[in-house]
Write a protein that holds these residues in place. Structure first.
Motif, PDB file in Angstrom:
ATOM      1  N   UNK A   1      11.408  40.712  27.930  1.00  0.00           N
ATOM      2  CA  UNK A   1      11.341  39.264  28.117  1.00  0.00           C
ATOM      3  C   UNK A   1       9.999  38.818  28.684  1.00  0.00           C
ATOM      4  N   UNK A   2       9.121  39.766  28.954  1.00  0.00           N
ATOM      5  CA  UNK A   2       7.813  39.448  29.522  1.00  0.00           C
ATOM      6  C   UNK A   2       6.919  38.803  28.459  1.00  0.00           C
TER       7      UNK A   2
ATOM      8  N   UNK B   1      -2.008  45.342  25.266  1.00  0.00           N
ATOM      9  CA  UNK B   1      -1.246  44.656  26.312  1.00  0.00           C
ATOM     10  C   UNK B   1       0.081  45.344  26.609  1.00  0.00           C
ATOM     11  N   UNK B   2       0.333  46.452  25.905  1.00  0.00           N
ATOM     12  CA  UNK B   2       1.605  47.146  26.052  1.00  0.00           C
ATOM     13  C   UNK B   2       1.807  47.699  27.465  1.00  0.00           C
ATOM     14  N   UNK B   3       0.727  48.166  28.113  1.00  0.00           N
ATOM     15  CA  UNK B   3       0.843  48.732  29.457  1.00  0.00           C
ATOM     16  C   UNK B   3       1.264  47.695  30.493  1.00  0.00           C
ATOM     17  N   UNK B   4       0.954  46.444  30.243  1.00  0.00           N
ATOM     18  CA  UNK B   4       1.298  45.385  31.199  1.00  0.00           C
ATOM     19  C   UNK B   4       2.684  44.816  30.995  1.00  0.00           C
ATOM     20  N   UNK B   5       3.447  45.376  30.059  1.00  0.00           N
ATOM     21  CA  UNK B   5       4.789  44.859  29.745  1.00  0.00           C
ATOM     22  C   UNK B   5       5.790  45.274  30.816  1.00  0.00           C
ATOM     23  N   UNK B   6       6.336  44.295  31.532  1.00  0.00           N
ATOM     24  CA  UNK B   6       7.328  44.575  32.575  1.00  0.00           C
ATOM     25  C   UNK B   6       8.719  44.726  31.969  1.00  0.00           C
TER      26      UNK B   6
ATOM     27  N   UNK C   1       0.851  33.245  31.311  1.00  0.00           N
ATOM     28  CA  UNK C   1       2.117  32.592  31.641  1.00  0.00           C
ATOM     29  C   UNK C   1       3.026  33.431  32.543  1.00  0.00           C
ATOM     30  N   UNK C   2       2.543  34.605  32.948  1.00  0.00           N
ATOM     31  CA  UNK C   2       3.403  35.502  33.727  1.00  0.00           C
ATOM     32  C   UNK C   2       3.809  34.898  35.079  1.00  0.00           C
TER      33      UNK C   2
ATOM     34  N   UNK D   1       2.967  31.555  24.978  1.00  0.00           N
ATOM     35  CA  UNK D   1       4.383  31.642  25.350  1.00  0.00           C
ATOM     36  C   UNK D   1       5.161  32.649  24.501  1.00  0.00           C
ATOM     37  N   UNK D   2       4.440  33.427  23.687  1.00  0.00           N
ATOM     38  CA  UNK D   2       5.104  34.475  22.913  1.00  0.00           C
ATOM     39  C   UNK D   2       5.495  35.622  23.837  1.00  0.00           C
ATOM     40  N   UNK D   3       6.760  36.050  23.743  1.00  0.00           N
ATOM     41  CA  UNK D   3       7.264  37.173  24.528  1.00  0.00           C
ATOM     42  C   UNK D   3       7.424  38.396  23.627  1.00  0.00           C
ATOM     43  N   UNK D   4       7.500  39.564  24.252  1.00  0.00           N
ATOM     44  CA  UNK D   4       7.710  40.795  23.487  1.00  0.00           C
ATOM     45  C   UNK D   4       9.020  40.724  22.709  1.00  0.00           C
TER      46      UNK D   4
END
Length: 404
Positions: free
Chosen positions: A302-303, A294-299, A309-310, A257-260
């Protein structure tokens, strides 16, 4: 002097911070309380109307229950007043609560399970439901009363769990703890007398067996870090495991559940799911290459960092719990394969990340600092946990004796 019977919310919360709904019986300025077995938050009680507010998800059911209990109590009170001239509030309570003796184990356990589920303690709900079901299946009786759960019954139940269900001693004790919790509730609510209590020094004693906590060594963790022949799923499982380990064995439910947005000023800021504690930790350098993957998958900021959990309905605790459980099972499957590739013969799971941190920390770090890192509420918990990994003094003592 006139008697009165009213529904009320007692201002004495339980350990979960919930308040008991009760029927208050007053006679000659003396008051007794007849508990319904239901608990709510203070904000859901309308003290003026003496009803549960509509804001409570089970308001209609609870208000119907209170109305039924109030009607039952008033009817009984009228009967008693026509047959007995002098009767105390305690006697009235005793006469009214007599039917509670017929309340079954299953009925009270269902109420208990719904309470902890409503409090969002879904892990505990899932485990305690299994334990309640064990007893109900063993008894083969949906109308089992607490009087029937005596010492002899529990000894047969313990044998059933060991022989038929193949449970460990620790699991058997966990089953007994749930039964003891429910029995104490039954006593408090007048469903059974304390004289029938089957637990105690000369009856059923609950003693937790010592368990061995096994953690990985520095060398074994280096082997995992250095593996190169991993497929996509195995690499992802390793990343989540190392993320947990690098942050002092953070629980998988928190990791996922950690978000950017929780990462700023080179620190991780997050609130634990288990006890709602807020924590801030410096981001270890070793985590940066993992985060980059995982940076490329960051929308958006708040992602979630990890993908599990997305698609979760974050406003629905049961959906979050289900997805966490599914993800943990998946991770453990791939961690088993990772252990084989790293030639580690210990059982590699998400939870062993916490044990591994404790094993390497040993007695090198002050216990107060470990308490902070583990996010324990009590230092006693930290001392008991870390005792599994502190061997230097015993090792030194042994060496002093045999090296002659």
């Amino acid at each position: 002097m006139a008697s009165s019977v009213k529904v009320t919310l007692r201002k004495k919360p339980n350990t979960q911070g919930l308040y008991p709904l009760a029927v208050r019986i007053t006679k000659d300025r003396r008051t007794s309380y007849l508990y319904t077995g239901q608990f709510i938050e203070l904000k859901h009680w309308d003290a003026t109307e003496r009803i549960v507010k509509k804001s409570h998800p089970n308001a209609v059911r609870l208000n119907n229950l209170l109305l039924a209990k109030l009607s039952e109590a008033n009817t009984k009170l009228l009967e008693l007043q026509t047959t007995k001239d002098d009767i105390s509030s305690k006697q009235i309570k005793k006469e009214i609560s007599a039917p509670l003796n017929k309340t079954t184990f299953k009925e009270l356990s269902e109420s208990y399970l719904q309470e902890i589920k409503g409090n969002g303690k879904l892990t505990r709900y899932a485990s305690d439901k299994v334990r309640v079901d064990h007893l109900v299946r063993f008894a083969k009786n949906s109308y089992l009363t607490f009087k029937e759960i005596d010492e002899a019954f529990l000894r047969r139940f313990m044998s059933y769990l060991k022989v038929s269900k193949k449970l460990s001693q620790r699991s058997i004790v966990n089953n007994l703890v749930v039964i003891r919790t429910l029995y104490n509730r039954a006593i408090k609510q007048g469903m059974v007398g304390r004289k029938h209590y089957p637990f105690g020094a000369d009856k059923i004693r609950i003693k937790f067996p010592e368990t061995e906590k096994v953690g990985l060594s520095i060398e074994e963790i280096k082997e995992i870090e250095g593996l190169e022949n991993l497929n996509k799923q195995e690499n992802h499982a390793r990343n989540v495991w190392l993320f947990s380990f690098y942050l002092a064995g953070m629980r998988v439910s928190d990791v996922l559940q950690i978000r950017w947005s929780d990462i700023y000023d080179d620190r991780l800021h997050y609130r634990m799911n288990k006890n709602n504690k807020l924590l801030s930790l410096k981001l270890p350098e070793k985590l940066l290459p993992i985060l980059k993957q995982y940076d490329l998958g960051k929308a958006s900021e708040m992602d979630f960092i990890f993908p599990e959990m997305k698609k979760a309905k974050t406003e629905n605790p049961q959906d979050v719990f289900a997805k966490t459980k599914t993800a943990t099972k998946k991770f453990n499957k791939y961690l088993t394969l990772i252990a084989e590739k790293a030639k580690i013969d210990k059982k590699l799971t998400m939870h062993i990340a916490r044990h591994s941190f404790g094993n390497i920390a040993g007695d090198k770090i002050p216990i107060q600092m470990l308490q902070k890192l583990y996010r324990h509420s009590s230092i006693t918990t930290t001392i008991n946990y870390q005792a599994n990994f502190m061997h230097r003094e015993t090792d030194d003592a042994l060496e002093k004796v045999i090296n002659f």
